[in-house]
Design a protein around this motif. Sequence first.
Motif, short mmCIF file in Angstrom:
data_model
loop_
_atom_site.label_atom_id
_atom_site.label_comp_id
_atom_site.label_asym_id
_atom_site.label_seq_id
_atom_site.Cartn_x
_atom_site.Cartn_y
_atom_site.Cartn_z
N ALA A 127 1.28 4.46 -7.46
CA ALA A 127 -0.07 3.90 -7.36
C ALA A 127 -0.95 4.57 -8.39
N CYS B 11 0.84 -1.19 0.00
CA CYS B 11 0.00 0.00 0.00
C CYS B 11 0.88 1.25 0.00
N ARG C 83 -5.36 7.75 -6.07
CA ARG C 83 -5.83 7.50 -4.72
C ARG C 83 -6.02 8.84 -4.00
N ALA D 246 -5.08 7.05 1.52
CA ALA D 246 -3.85 6.29 1.33
C ALA D 246 -2.99 6.26 2.59
#
Length: 245
Positions: free
Chosen positions: A55, A42, A58, A63
Motif C-alpha cells: 500500500a 485494504c 498508511r 489500516a
Amino acid sequence: DRLDHDETVYLTYDPANQRPSEQLRVPALDLRPELDDPATLCVADQIAARGYAVARHRVLKQALSCSRVIAWNSVCCKNDSGVRLKDVPKQQGPEKDLSPVRASSPPPSPPTSIRTPLPVDSFKRVQIINIWRSLVGPVTNAPLAMLDFRSMDPVAKDLSRHASIFGIGMDLHHSPAHRWGYIRHQMPDEIIFLKCYDSFQGADGSALYSGHVAADVGDDDRVGVPVDLIRARESVEVRLVAVWE
C-alpha cells in the motif's frame, strides 16, 4: 533432509553457528499493477489472506483498525557490498519495555508474551507487524520479495525453527508451490506490511505470517531507469505491535 548434521543444533542460539542457505531461481509476481489499482483489498484484508500487504503510506492503526500500536524496534539496511547493518546500538534489540513474542508451537499466551506498561488483561488480540519501505527510489536492486502464506505447507516441512537473540525464528525451505511477489521499482511512499506474529494463530482462518527475503532480479529492473537513479538499495524496517483491547 539434505543436511549432513542434526538440525536441532540451531535451536540453541550461537552467533558463530551459521545456518545453511542456498540461492534458487524462482518466479516472482510484479505487484506494481496491484499497488496502482484502486480496487485492491485494504491492508487488513491483504494481511489476513496472505500474510503481507502492499500500500501507499498508511498509518498502521488506521489500516488495521486496532486499539493502539507500540514501537518494538527498527533497523536500517544498505545493499552495498560488505555493509549489512548500520551500527546503531539501539537497533540491536527491542526498544522500550517490550519483549518479543515467539512464533512457536504451542503458541504463547498474549498477556504473558508481551510485557508493557499497558493493562495486559485487556488484550483481545496481538499482532507483530513489520513495516518495510525503501529510503530511496526507485529500488532497482535487491527488492524485498514476499511469500504468499496460502502457498505454504508447514506439514510438508516448508518451515523449521532456530534460536535467535529475540527468541525463536523460522527458516523457510523452498517448494515449487511457493508464490512470490515483489514491487517493481518500489518508491519510498510505497509500504510493505509483513505479519510476523498473530496471537489468534490462525483460529479465524487468517495467515500466520509472511516469509520474505531480498531478491536478486538481475538487470531487468534497471531498464528504463535513469543512470543517476540506479543506486544501492537503502531500506528501513520498523517492527510494531498492534493491540486490540
